[in-house]
Design an enzyme around this catalytic site. Structure first.
Site, mmCIF file in Angstrom:
data_model
loop_
_atom_site.group_PDB
_atom_site.id
_atom_site.type_symbol
_atom_site.label_atom_id
_atom_site.label_comp_id
_atom_site.label_asym_id
_atom_site.label_seq_id
_atom_site.Cartn_x
_atom_site.Cartn_y
_atom_site.Cartn_z
ATOM 1 N N ASP A 62 -9.015 51.244 21.901
ATOM 2 C CA ASP A 62 -10.234 52.011 22.135
ATOM 3 C C ASP A 62 -10.048 53.432 21.620
ATOM 4 O O ASP A 62 -8.938 53.972 21.634
ATOM 5 C CB ASP A 62 -10.561 52.050 23.630
ATOM 6 C CG ASP A 62 -11.780 51.222 23.968
ATOM 7 O OD1 ASP A 62 -12.581 50.953 23.058
ATOM 8 O OD2 ASP A 62 -11.936 50.854 25.144
ATOM 9 N N ARG A 95 -14.436 48.252 15.215
ATOM 10 C CA ARG A 95 -15.655 48.358 16.026
ATOM 11 C C ARG A 95 -16.285 49.713 15.714
ATOM 12 O O ARG A 95 -15.625 50.745 15.815
ATOM 13 C CB ARG A 95 -15.344 48.282 17.518
ATOM 14 C CG ARG A 95 -16.566 48.588 18.408
ATOM 15 C CD ARG A 95 -16.171 48.946 19.829
ATOM 16 N NE ARG A 95 -15.632 47.815 20.544
ATOM 17 C CZ ARG A 95 -14.771 47.904 21.548
ATOM 18 N NH1 ARG A 95 -14.316 49.096 21.924
ATOM 19 N NH2 ARG A 95 -14.333 46.822 22.168
ATOM 20 N N THR A 137 -23.870 48.791 19.303
ATOM 21 C CA THR A 137 -25.014 49.668 19.547
ATOM 22 C C THR A 137 -26.085 48.912 20.321
ATOM 23 O O THR A 137 -26.181 47.682 20.222
ATOM 24 C CB THR A 137 -25.608 50.191 18.224
ATOM 25 O OG1 THR A 137 -26.704 51.065 18.509
ATOM 26 C CG2 THR A 137 -26.100 49.057 17.340
#
Length: 272
Positions: A89, A140, A182
């Site tokens: 992340d 991502r 999104t």
């Protein structure tokens, strides 16, 4: 796990995230790594696709980069054994380069088992996406939830959206199974149109959304044949996580409330 199993029955995959970040003790980072290893095993036992997201500062990046690297290797070793996937992340811009450096140490060893995140709000992502495409990295793409200095990030939403669209199209064309993260229906529609006009099959990428946000949109996309993954953060550290996100960027409150309202309106408009 109950959420992951329920979503899998609807054809939606998940990425689970044990909440926690900015640990201050090595023992806490090592304990978090053990939690992730156990989580990978639980997912495999439950028969759902094994996919997790991990914050580098939770693994000890602020304490010792080598400690962080060891913890990630431990998680990735187990992920590879259960045919799973681990996403690094991305946190605030203060960690962008360090996270990418960490990823580039892990990627040659673990290949398609590891991926990373880019934030469209950051100006540098134009260059970063090209480097990651050249490395066949799994990316991502998100907008970015952190309030950043204007020197490193776009201040206006329209500029962030424009940058997101351009990065998204590059990943759709040349990326390695990209995650289009999104809830913005305009950007989702742009991705669908772009994929259709360039002969990009739905199997080459996936849409990603947050657990509990725009479930109506998730279901519509899946029903139309698009791949959808839901990001599921959980754990005892949920309250400090939420407070940090809201303190960093009050606009996050408007994002959550706005999407809950849109979901409610959309569900009311669907005939029973």
């Amino acid at each position: 796990m109950a959420a992951a199993v329920a979503l899998a029955k609807r054809g939606i995959t998940t990425s689970l995230d044990v909440l926690g970040e900015s640990v201050t003790q090595a023992a806490a980072a090592e304990a978090a790594a053990r939690d992730y290893v156990a989580l990978l095993e639980r997912m495999a036992e439950a028969g759902v696709e094994v996919n997790v997201s991990v914050k580098p500062t939770q693994m000890g990046l602020d304490l010792d980069p080598e400690l962080c690297l060891r913890n990630f290797r431990r998680i990735l070793d187990r992920a590879r054994q259960v045919r799973g996937f681990v996403r690094l992340d991305m946190e605030s811009s203060a960690y962008t380069q360090r996270t990418l450096d960490l990823f580039e140490r892990l990627h040659p060893e673990f290949g398609a088992s590891v991926g990373v995140v880019l934030q469209a709000a950051l100006r540098r992502s134009t260059d970063d996406v090209e480097r990651l495409i050249a490395e066949s990295a799994r990316v991502r793409l998100c907008k970015g939830a952190y309030l950043e200095p204007e020197a490193v990030a776009y201040a206006d939403k329209s500029d962030v959206d424009d940058h997101y669209g351009r990065l998204m199209e590059r990943l759709l064309l040349a990326g390695n199974y990209s995650g289009i993260a999104t809830h913005d229906e305009r950007l989702i529609r742009r991705a669908q149109v772009f994929a259709g006009s360039h002969g990009i099959a739905p199997e080459r990428f996936e849409f990603q959304m947050l657990y509990g946000v725009r479930r109506d949109l998730q279901e519509r996309l899946r029903a139309a044949g698009w791949r959808v993954r839901v990001y599921v953060p959980f754990g005892t550290q949920w309250y400090p996580y939420l407070m940090r996100r809201l303190a960093e960027r009050p606009a996050n409150v408007a994002f959550i409330l706005g999407n809950l309202i849109r979901e409610g309106v959309s569900r009311q408009s669907i005939p029973s």
